[in-house]
Structures are given as C-alpha cells and as structure tokens.
Design a protein around this motif. Structure first.
Motif, PDB file in Angstrom:
ATOM      1  N   ASN A  61     -10.944   0.029  10.792  1.00  0.00           N
ATOM      2  CA  ASN A  61     -10.816  -1.511  11.354  1.00  0.00           C
ATOM      3  C   ASN A  61     -11.974  -2.371  11.521  1.00  0.00           C
ATOM      4  OD1 ASN A  61      -8.280  -2.452  12.221  1.00  0.00           O
ATOM      5  ND2 ASN A  61      -8.052  -0.524  13.797  1.00  0.00           N
ATOM      6  N   CYS A  62     -12.762  -2.500  10.447  1.00  0.00           N
ATOM      7  CA  CYS A  62     -13.761  -3.356  10.382  1.00  0.00           C
ATOM      8  C   CYS A  62     -13.499  -4.789  10.954  1.00  0.00           C
ATOM      9  CB  CYS A  62     -14.346  -3.341   8.947  1.00  0.00           C
ATOM     10  SG  CYS A  62     -14.594  -1.763   8.378  1.00  0.00           S
ATOM     11  N   TYR A  63     -14.159  -5.259  12.052  1.00  0.00           N
ATOM     12  CA  TYR A  63     -13.611  -6.523  12.663  1.00  0.00           C
ATOM     13  C   TYR A  63     -13.657  -7.804  11.922  1.00  0.00           C
ATOM     14  CZ  TYR A  63     -14.701  -3.891  17.196  1.00  0.00           C
ATOM     15  OH  TYR A  63     -14.774  -3.112  18.032  1.00  0.00           O
ATOM     16  N   TYR A  64     -14.219  -7.746  10.547  1.00  0.00           N
ATOM     17  CA  TYR A  64     -14.305  -8.862   9.777  1.00  0.00           C
ATOM     18  C   TYR A  64     -13.387  -8.896   8.674  1.00  0.00           C
ATOM     19  CZ  TYR A  64     -17.054  -4.912   7.511  1.00  0.00           C
ATOM     20  OH  TYR A  64     -17.354  -3.850   7.064  1.00  0.00           O
ATOM     21  N   CYS A  65     -12.622  -7.720   8.429  1.00  0.00           N
ATOM     22  CA  CYS A  65     -12.017  -7.545   7.178  1.00  0.00           C
ATOM     23  C   CYS A  65     -10.427  -8.003   7.294  1.00  0.00           C
ATOM     24  CB  CYS A  65     -12.224  -6.353   6.685  1.00  0.00           C
ATOM     25  SG  CYS A  65     -11.118  -5.832   5.343  1.00  0.00           S
ATOM     26  N   GLY A  66      -9.831  -8.703   6.361  1.00  0.00           N
ATOM     27  CA  GLY A  66      -8.390  -8.961   6.493  1.00  0.00           C
ATOM     28  C   GLY A  66      -7.539  -7.964   6.066  1.00  0.00           C
ATOM     29  N   ILE A  67      -7.940  -6.821   5.543  1.00  0.00           N
ATOM     30  CA  ILE A  67      -6.962  -5.758   5.530  1.00  0.00           C
ATOM     31  C   ILE A  67      -7.139  -4.668   6.263  1.00  0.00           C
ATOM     32  CG2 ILE A  67      -6.628  -6.438   2.918  1.00  0.00           C
ATOM     33  CD1 ILE A  67      -8.264  -4.044   1.882  1.00  0.00           C
ATOM     34  N   ARG A  68      -7.688  -4.830   7.498  1.00  0.00           N
ATOM     35  CA  ARG A  68      -8.234  -3.734   8.492  1.00  0.00           C
ATOM     36  C   ARG A  68      -6.645  -3.155   9.069  1.00  0.00           C
ATOM     37  NH1 ARG A  68      -8.272  -5.569  13.777  1.00  0.00           N
ATOM     38  NH2 ARG A  68     -10.333  -4.449  14.038  1.00  0.00           N
ATOM     39  N   LYS A  69      -6.875  -1.837   9.302  1.00  0.00           N
ATOM     40  CA  LYS A  69      -5.459  -1.035   9.681  1.00  0.00           C
ATOM     41  C   LYS A  69      -4.691  -2.043  10.657  1.00  0.00           C
ATOM     42  CE  LYS A  69      -3.915   3.286  11.365  1.00  0.00           C
ATOM     43  NZ  LYS A  69      -4.428   4.449  11.725  1.00  0.00           N
ATOM     44  N   SER A  70      -5.275  -2.615  11.528  1.00  0.00           N
ATOM     45  CA  SER A  70      -4.358  -3.245  12.660  1.00  0.00           C
ATOM     46  C   SER A  70      -3.777  -4.620  12.237  1.00  0.00           C
ATOM     47  CB  SER A  70      -5.242  -3.376  13.872  1.00  0.00           C
ATOM     48  OG  SER A  70      -5.770  -2.196  14.446  1.00  0.00           O
ATOM     49  N   ASN A  71      -4.282  -5.168  10.998  1.00  0.00           N
ATOM     50  CA  ASN A  71      -3.612  -6.283  10.740  1.00  0.00           C
ATOM     51  C   ASN A  71      -2.288  -6.168  10.402  1.00  0.00           C
ATOM     52  OD1 ASN A  71      -3.250  -9.084   9.888  1.00  0.00           O
ATOM     53  ND2 ASN A  71      -4.546  -9.030   8.377  1.00  0.00           N
ATOM     54  N   LYS A  72      -1.087  -6.626  11.089  1.00  0.00           N
ATOM     55  CA  LYS A  72      -0.159  -6.335  10.867  1.00  0.00           C
ATOM     56  C   LYS A  72       0.612  -7.528   9.918  1.00  0.00           C
ATOM     57  CE  LYS A  72       0.309  -2.880  13.409  1.00  0.00           C
ATOM     58  NZ  LYS A  72      -0.562  -1.638  12.843  1.00  0.00           N
ATOM     59  N   ASN A  73      -0.286  -8.735   9.694  1.00  0.00           N
ATOM     60  CA  ASN A  73       0.280  -9.653   9.075  1.00  0.00           C
ATOM     61  C   ASN A  73       0.342  -9.568   7.426  1.00  0.00           C
ATOM     62  OD1 ASN A  73       0.815 -11.022  11.555  1.00  0.00           O
ATOM     63  ND2 ASN A  73      -1.042 -12.166  11.432  1.00  0.00           N
ATOM     64  N   ILE A  74      -0.088  -8.580   6.910  1.00  0.00           N
ATOM     65  CA  ILE A  74      -0.335  -8.648   5.331  1.00  0.00           C
ATOM     66  C   ILE A  74       0.773  -7.332   5.298  1.00  0.00           C
ATOM     67  CG2 ILE A  74      -2.431  -9.197   5.268  1.00  0.00           C
ATOM     68  CD1 ILE A  74      -3.255  -6.394   4.692  1.00  0.00           C
ATOM     69  N   LYS A  75       1.330  -7.666   3.877  1.00  0.00           N
ATOM     70  CA  LYS A  75       2.121  -6.773   3.075  1.00  0.00           C
ATOM     71  C   LYS A  75       1.206  -5.680   2.423  1.00  0.00           C
ATOM     72  CE  LYS A  75       5.870  -6.556   0.009  1.00  0.00           C
ATOM     73  NZ  LYS A  75       5.946  -7.090  -1.307  1.00  0.00           N
ATOM     74  N   ARG A  76       1.364  -4.378   2.673  1.00  0.00           N
ATOM     75  CA  ARG A  76       0.614  -3.474   2.076  1.00  0.00           C
ATOM     76  C   ARG A  76       1.227  -3.060   0.766  1.00  0.00           C
ATOM     77  NH1 ARG A  76      -4.013  -3.029   5.171  1.00  0.00           N
ATOM     78  NH2 ARG A  76      -3.497  -3.775   7.231  1.00  0.00           N
ATOM     79  N   TYR A  77       0.209  -2.566  -0.149  1.00  0.00           N
ATOM     80  CA  TYR A  77       0.523  -2.292  -1.499  1.00  0.00           C
ATOM     81  C   TYR A  77      -0.273  -0.943  -2.080  1.00  0.00           C
ATOM     82  CZ  TYR A  77      -3.291  -4.448  -3.624  1.00  0.00           C
ATOM     83  OH  TYR A  77      -4.526  -4.775  -3.914  1.00  0.00           O
ATOM     84  N   ASN A  78       0.400  -0.435  -3.028  1.00  0.00           N
ATOM     85  CA  ASN A  78      -0.460   0.778  -3.253  1.00  0.00           C
ATOM     86  C   ASN A  78       0.168   0.734  -5.061  1.00  0.00           C
ATOM     87  OD1 ASN A  78      -1.729   2.953  -3.770  1.00  0.00           O
ATOM     88  ND2 ASN A  78      -0.588   4.393  -2.651  1.00  0.00           N
ATOM     89  N   ILE A  79      -0.533   0.268  -5.839  1.00  0.00           N
ATOM     90  CA  ILE A  79      -0.366   0.273  -7.456  1.00  0.00           C
ATOM     91  C   ILE A  79       0.095   1.561  -7.821  1.00  0.00           C
ATOM     92  CG2 ILE A  79      -0.761  -0.769  -9.621  1.00  0.00           C
ATOM     93  CD1 ILE A  79      -2.411  -3.066  -8.255  1.00  0.00           C
ATOM     94  N   LEU A  80       1.097   1.818  -8.655  1.00  0.00           N
ATOM     95  CA  LEU A  80       1.338   2.899  -9.291  1.00  0.00           C
ATOM     96  C   LEU A  80       0.373   3.531 -10.225  1.00  0.00           C
ATOM     97  CD1 LEU A  80       5.362   2.697  -9.966  1.00  0.00           C
ATOM     98  CD2 LEU A  80       4.208   3.963  -8.306  1.00  0.00           C
ATOM     99  N   ASP A  81       0.056   4.937 -10.312  1.00  0.00           N
ATOM    100  CA  ASP A  81      -1.105   5.222 -11.087  1.00  0.00           C
ATOM    101  C   ASP A  81      -0.842   4.740 -12.374  1.00  0.00           C
ATOM    102  OD1 ASP A  81      -1.890   6.576  -9.058  1.00  0.00           O
ATOM    103  OD2 ASP A  81      -1.735   8.803  -9.758  1.00  0.00           O
ATOM    104  N   ASP A  82       0.400   4.714 -13.274  1.00  0.00           N
ATOM    105  CA  ASP A  82       0.723   4.230 -14.525  1.00  0.00           C
ATOM    106  C   ASP A  82       0.082   2.732 -14.503  1.00  0.00           C
ATOM    107  OD1 ASP A  82       1.488   6.644 -15.503  1.00  0.00           O
ATOM    108  OD2 ASP A  82       3.599   6.119 -15.291  1.00  0.00           O
ATOM    109  N   ASP A  83       0.176   2.073 -13.604  1.00  0.00           N
ATOM    110  CA  ASP A  83      -0.103   0.667 -13.640  1.00  0.00           C
ATOM    111  C   ASP A  83      -1.540   0.412 -13.571  1.00  0.00           C
ATOM    112  OD1 ASP A  83       2.482  -0.193 -13.999  1.00  0.00           O
ATOM    113  OD2 ASP A  83       2.877  -0.340 -11.921  1.00  0.00           O
ATOM    114  N   ILE A  84      -2.186   1.371 -12.710  1.00  0.00           N
ATOM    115  CA  ILE A  84      -3.505   1.400 -12.766  1.00  0.00           C
ATOM    116  C   ILE A  84      -4.220   1.706 -14.086  1.00  0.00           C
ATOM    117  CG2 ILE A  84      -5.654   2.431 -11.830  1.00  0.00           C
ATOM    118  CD1 ILE A  84      -3.935   2.972  -9.111  1.00  0.00           C
ATOM    119  N   LEU A  85      -3.519   2.833 -14.746  1.00  0.00           N
ATOM    120  CA  LEU A  85      -4.072   3.101 -16.091  1.00  0.00           C
ATOM    121  C   LEU A  85      -3.737   1.995 -16.985  1.00  0.00           C
ATOM    122  CD1 LEU A  85      -3.034   6.856 -15.994  1.00  0.00           C
ATOM    123  CD2 LEU A  85      -5.186   6.125 -15.838  1.00  0.00           C
TER     124      LEU A  85
END
Ligand code: 5AD
Ligand code: SF4
Ligand code: FES
Length: 360
Positions: A61-85
């Motif tokens: 929850n770093c106070y400066y960062c837009g993707i901090r855990k408590s920011n509810k205004n963003i859509k979270r994503y997690n790219i699939l391993d195959d796409d990372i590769l």
C-alpha cells in the motif's frame, strides 16, 4: 566553482548538493561532463530490456502508487503464463537481448513457483540467450535464491528513498513496509550473486536536496551495479496526492532527475543506469535526454497493448495505446537521433559488476 568540483576525484555531500542546485548554464556543464564520463567508461551503446508488466495485483500500500492494494478504482489483471512467454519470445525475436519481469508485489509459495517456472521457460525458449532481470519486490532469501537458480541474473529493488523518516512518510509503517527489510533484501540479492539495482523517486513531497545527495551516497556505499530512478508523478487515487501543492513543478522535477542521473554517472562511471519511463511522462523525449547525459539502458514496454492501460503507477504513462511493435520502431528511431547505438542481441551486463567479479 563548478569546474573545481567536476575535476575532483571524490565528491563530498556538499559538492553533490552544489551540483543538484546548478542553474541552466552550470547544469549544462555538468551534463557535458557526465556525457564524457559515460562515453569514456562504457561507450555509447544502449541496451534494451523488454519490459513485461505481467500483473498489477499488489499486496502493498505504498502511498504514492496507483496500483496500491487499497485503490479500488482500477481493474486488476494477471497475464496468463502463455502470454507472458509470447511476450518474451517477441523480445527474443526482436533481438532485444534481455527482458524484465515486473508486477505488483506478491509473496507466497504459489507465486515463487510460478516465477521459477516462467524463468526456466524463458531460458528454454531462447536457448539461454535472453538475459532476465526481475523486479518483484521484497522476498525471502530462499525465494531470491530459487529465482537466481532458475535463470534470473539481475534484480531491481528501488529503495525509493534512503531517508528512513521520509520512507515512512511514503509508506505505512507496518511489517509489510519495513525500511530495514528493504536494505536486507538488497544485501541478500548481492550476496546471492545478482547484479543488483536500486533507485529512488525524485521530487517526492518532503524530500530535500540533502536527501537526494544522501541517496546518491547510499548507492555508492552499497555499491550497486545498476540504477533505475525517475521523477515522482502524483496519482489522484493515492494518499500522497493531498500533498501535491508541496511539489516542484513537473519540469523542475524532470531537470532534477537529469541532474541526479548525471551526478550518479560521475560517482559510479561504469554501472548501468536506466532512462526511466516516468521521464517520458513529463517530456516526450525525456528518455532520450537521459541517454544523452549518462543513462545507457532503456526498457521498451512489451506488455501486450490491452493490459497497458491498467499498469498505471502514475498519471500520463506513455505508450499505453501502443503495441510492442510500435515501441520497437519508435525507439529505434529515437535512439539513433540521441547519438547512441543499440546493443542488439547483447545482455549489456553492468561493467561494474563484471569488474568486481574479476577481482574477487
Ligand atoms: N511516480 C513515479 N514513480 C512511481 N513508482 C510508483 N509510483 C510512482 C509514482 N507515482 C515507481 C516506484 C516503484 C516503481 C515500480 O515505480 O519507484 O519502485
Ligand atoms: Fe505495490 Fe510496488 Fe506500487 Fe508499492 S510501488 S504499491 S509494492 S506496485
Ligand atoms: Fe512506446 Fe515510442 S517507445 S511508442
């Protein structure tokens, strides 16, 4: 006065503060000198690190960062391993030499295993040819060791600020955000054998020039191999936004960042210094300006286009509407203009690190 300082072998804290304060005329003298030092110690090659921001899920929850855990205004994503590769394969085919895997910070067994597996697969798909930097935050020594064994050889962990008091103005003070632990992590990374990089944000609220001078001395003292540092850019969905009236204007933060890069090049002539993406959020040719005065690494974003919009640590992030191929062509042209050459297909390891190894 400035020439006296620039001719010294060892810069004192006061010298560094003087250089940080320089006006337009003197700062151009500083930039000329840092460009010369770069040319003399590492030449004019720029190395690419294809950057894959594979997830914006973060436990912190770093106070400066837009993707901090408590920011509810963003859509979270997690790219699939195959796409990372696939992204890593793109970097390999484009002859980038190296990739960087970065994400929000997560520390658990499943994540450790996932990264271990990805590292091995990236090595496989590239016949061991792609270099791999990881930037995955604070982890246990055991985890760092496993990832090193699996093929990562460089690690970036920004200290953000080396002033403990300021650190706790930028982060909540709890076990998840512990200044001493961050320093320990840097020591562990070095001990394991990673080329170790750190960095700071420049222009934070409450940060003084004395703090920045201490940050540079900190980097020299812990003897880093690489550095990535950029201007702080306020984000409206973060707690630090309320201090925006304390900030230097963006252009001044930009100039201060260039000065900090130039001074670091004087202090540590043969380390790798990245031209941070955040520079480009302020000035369209910000990264190229950094390459000119001392930086030698650039991290083209190779995250698949549709996810880029969601990895917004700060406002105004560049290239969010572009695809990996767009950045390649755009950058090739930009770097040619900046008077540098691209080290295609090379790892571009830190010369500083290689020399240390030779001596021990
Ligand atoms: N402005 C500039 N840089 C930021 N980072 C996070 N938030 C911001 C911001 N608002 C940087 C931190 C972190 C890196 C991944 O991004 O230095 O280490
Ligand atoms: Fe998470 Fe890193 Fe952002 Fe902190 S700076 S909230 S650890 S992504
Ligand atoms: Fe991404 Fe220019 S570097 S579009």
């Amino acid at each position: 006065m400035i020439y006296n300082i620039l001719n010294k072998k060892i810069l004192t804290k006061d010298d560094i503060i003087y250089l940080l304060k320089t006006d337009k005329t003197e700062r151009n003298i500083l930039f000329k000198k840092s460009a010369e030092v770069k040319q003399k110690s590492i030449g004019n090659k720029v190395y690419y690190r294809g950057l894959i921001e594979f997830s914006n899920i973060c436990e912190k929850n770093c106070y400066y960062c837009g993707i901090r855990k408590s920011n509810k205004n963003i859509k979270r994503y997690n790219i699939l391993d195959d796409d990372i590769l696939k992204s890593a394969k793109f970097a390999f085919d484009a002859n980038y030499g190296s990739v960087v895997l970065q994400s929000g910070e997560i520390a658990n067994d499943k994540f450790t295993r996932r990264i271990e597996n990805l590292l091995k697969k990236i090595k496989l798909l590239s016949n061991n040819k792609l270099g791999i930097t990881i930037s995955l935050g604070e982890q246990t020594e055991e985890t760092y060791k496993r990832w090193f064994k699996a093929g990562a050889h460089r690690y970036l962990l920004r200290i953000e600020t080396s002033n403990r008091n300021l650190y706790y103005k930028m982060h909540p003070e709890n076990k998840n955000h512990n200044f001493n632990n961050r320093i320990n992590c840097l020591q562990n990374l070095k001990k394991i054998g990673y080329q170790t990089g750190t960095g700071i944000m420049i222009g934070l609220p409450f940060q003084s020039l004395s703090d920045l001078a201490d940050d540079l001395i900190f980097m020299k003292n812990i003897d880093i191999d690489m550095c990535g540092m950029g201007p702080y850019i306020e984000h409206k969905d973060t707690p630090l936004y309320k201090y925006r009236n304390l900030l230097l204007p963006l252009e001044e933060r930009f100039i201060l960042t260039l000065k900090t890069i130039a001074i670091l090049r004087l202090l540590m002539p043969n380390i790798n210094i990245a031209a941070a993406t955040a520079l480009q959020a302020i000035d369209k040719i910000g990264r190229e300006k950094a390459l000119k005065i001392g930086a030698n690494i650039i991290m083209p974003n190779i995250t698949p286009g549709k996810f880029r919009n969601h990895y917004k640590l700060y406002e105004n992030k560049p290239c969010i509407d572009d695809e990996p191929d767009d950045c390649k062509q755009c950058l090739d042209a930009r770097i040619a203009i900046s008077g540098n050459k691209i080290g295609y297909g090379e790892w571009g390891d830190s010369l500083h690190f290689k020399k240390k190894k030779y001596f021990f």
